[in-house]
Design an enzyme around this catalytic site. Structure first.
Site, PDB file in Angstrom:
ATOM      1  N   HIS A 147      26.151  -5.421 -54.861  1.00  0.00           N
ATOM      2  CA  HIS A 147      25.935  -5.002 -53.468  1.00  0.00           C
ATOM      3  C   HIS A 147      27.245  -4.618 -52.759  1.00  0.00           C
ATOM      4  O   HIS A 147      27.369  -3.548 -52.183  1.00  0.00           O
ATOM      5  CB  HIS A 147      25.313  -6.165 -52.683  1.00  0.00           C
ATOM      6  CG  HIS A 147      24.094  -6.770 -53.308  1.00  0.00           C
ATOM      7  ND1 HIS A 147      22.840  -6.191 -53.257  1.00  0.00           N
ATOM      8  CD2 HIS A 147      23.937  -7.934 -53.995  1.00  0.00           C
ATOM      9  CE1 HIS A 147      21.970  -6.966 -53.879  1.00  0.00           C
ATOM     10  NE2 HIS A 147      22.596  -8.022 -54.344  1.00  0.00           N
TER      11      HIS A 147
HETATM   12  O1  RIB Z   1      22.649  -9.924 -50.027  1.00  0.00           O
HETATM   13  C1  RIB Z   1      23.803  -9.616 -50.763  1.00  0.00           C
HETATM   14  C2  RIB Z   1      25.015 -10.152 -50.085  1.00  0.00           C
HETATM   15  O2  RIB Z   1      24.937 -11.575 -50.011  1.00  0.00           O
HETATM   16  C3  RIB Z   1      26.316  -9.861 -50.843  1.00  0.00           C
HETATM   17  O3  RIB Z   1      27.364  -9.737 -49.927  1.00  0.00           O
HETATM   18  C4  RIB Z   1      26.501 -11.090 -51.683  1.00  0.00           C
HETATM   19  O4  RIB Z   1      27.886 -11.365 -51.946  1.00  0.00           O
HETATM   20  C5  RIB Z   1      25.966 -12.157 -50.783  1.00  0.00           C
HETATM   21  O5  RIB Z   1      27.002 -12.557 -49.920  1.00  0.00           O
END
Ligand code: RIB
Ligand code: CA
Length: 312
Positions: free
Chosen positions: A244
């Site tokens: 992500h």
């Molecule tokens: O939902 C994904 C996010 O939540 C990313 O930033 C991952 O590192 C968690 O922090």
């Protein structure tokens, strides 16, 4: 040589945060001026130590680390993410990484961000890839510095299904009030990279194998991802991982990588079951948020890998 634009990453490392930080360090288009840490995947002491370890792994302890909020603005954090990132936040590999070489900056996250903004010769991009608490505090305490922020490129939110509840994405769910503050302000342009897009850009087993064979730093990063990959197999039944934060940092690094649509966004801040939902509200007050809704996953992943491999 293209001009390197100044960048601050605000983060809760975190496995995909680790990929994102190393991606920024490998990208000539940006100069990482500071890493600021926030609670999130794991508690603040861990996220701060992990940031220092990642910078030491890349021989970049010249980049200052400022520790920020240890908890949300208003209500306690409901969920952490050790099940995905491991108790140490780096898939059980934190101790295998070099120890941080320098102590966290005494100015703390907000003070360090403010100092970087004041010192920069041009507006700075801020990439929050964890809960938005530090960025909300920066905007609240230093409104005079808003013109010195080029844009905020955040990983977070979900227009469709969430990953922490049926409707909420983790970063926003951790601190909905902070997210609402950042998404509804009109002083700094915001690009939001939501789960809807990042889940469509998974790294494949072949991608991870290439990373693992890319040299000692890449091999260590690949080891950090092993547990995260196992969690994806267990939870989603797939052998691929959504990086992500790296997708968001690629957009911060190469503006326009992701196709965005402008829409006013608000966050559900009640204490009910929808808490942390990010909702597009056509016609609502506030500057529209540039929501990243489309990208071709293959070139995005290829670009992230090509850059990481430069670290060796
Ligand atoms: O939902 C994904 C996010 O939540 C990313 O930033 C991952 O590192 C968690 O922090
Ligand atoms: Ca994160």
């Amino acid at each position: 040589m293209t001009h390197a634009k100044p960048l601050i990453i605000d983060t809760d490392p975190g496995v995909d945060d680790a990929v994102a930080i190393m991606l920024a360090l490998a990208s000539p288009e940006v100069e990482l001026r500071a890493v600021t840490t926030v609670f999130g995947n794991v508690p603040l002491p861990r996220t701060t130590e992990n940031a220092g370890r990642l910078l030491a792994l890349c021989d970049r302890s010249d980049v200052p680390v400022g520790a920020g909020a240890a908890r949300p603005l208003v209500h306690p954090q409901r969920e952490r993410a050790e099940a995905w990132h491991g108790g140490d936040g780096l898939g059980g590999r934190a101790e295998a990484l070099p120890a941080p070489i320098v102590e966290p900056d005494p100015r703390g996250a907000v003070g360090l961000m403010a100092s970087v903004l004041r010192a920069a010769g041009e507006p700075v991009t801020i990439a929050p890839i964890g809960p938005l608490t530090n960025v909300a505090l920066l905007l609240a305490v230093h409104p005079e510095l808003a013109p010195r922020i080029d844009r905020i490129v955040m990983m977070g939110g979900a227009l469709g299904a969430g990953n922490t509840s049926g409707v909420a994405e983790f970063n926003v769910h951790c601190d909905p009030e902070a997210a609402h503050r950042v998404l509804t302000q009109t002083d700094v342009p915001v690009t939001m990279v939501p789960l809807d897009l990042t889940l469509r850009c998974p790294a494949s087993p072949e991608w991870l194998d290439e990373l693992a064979a890319g040299g000692p730093r890449c091999a260590e990063l690949a080891q950090v991802v092993v547990r995260y990959r196992a969690a994806y197999r267990t939870r989603y039944g797939i052998d691929a991982v959504a990086l992500h934060d790296a997708v968001a940092v690629l957009e911060a690094t190469v503006p326009g990588t992701l196709a965005t649509k402008a829409m006013p966004m608000q966050v559900a801040c009640d204490l009910g079951p929808a808490r942390g939902a990010t909702v597009a509200v056509p016609g609502a007050d506030g500057a529209p948020v540039h929501v990243a809704l489309d990208a071709d996953p293959d070139p995005v992943l290829a670009e992230i890998l090509a850059r990481l491999l430069r670290l060796g």
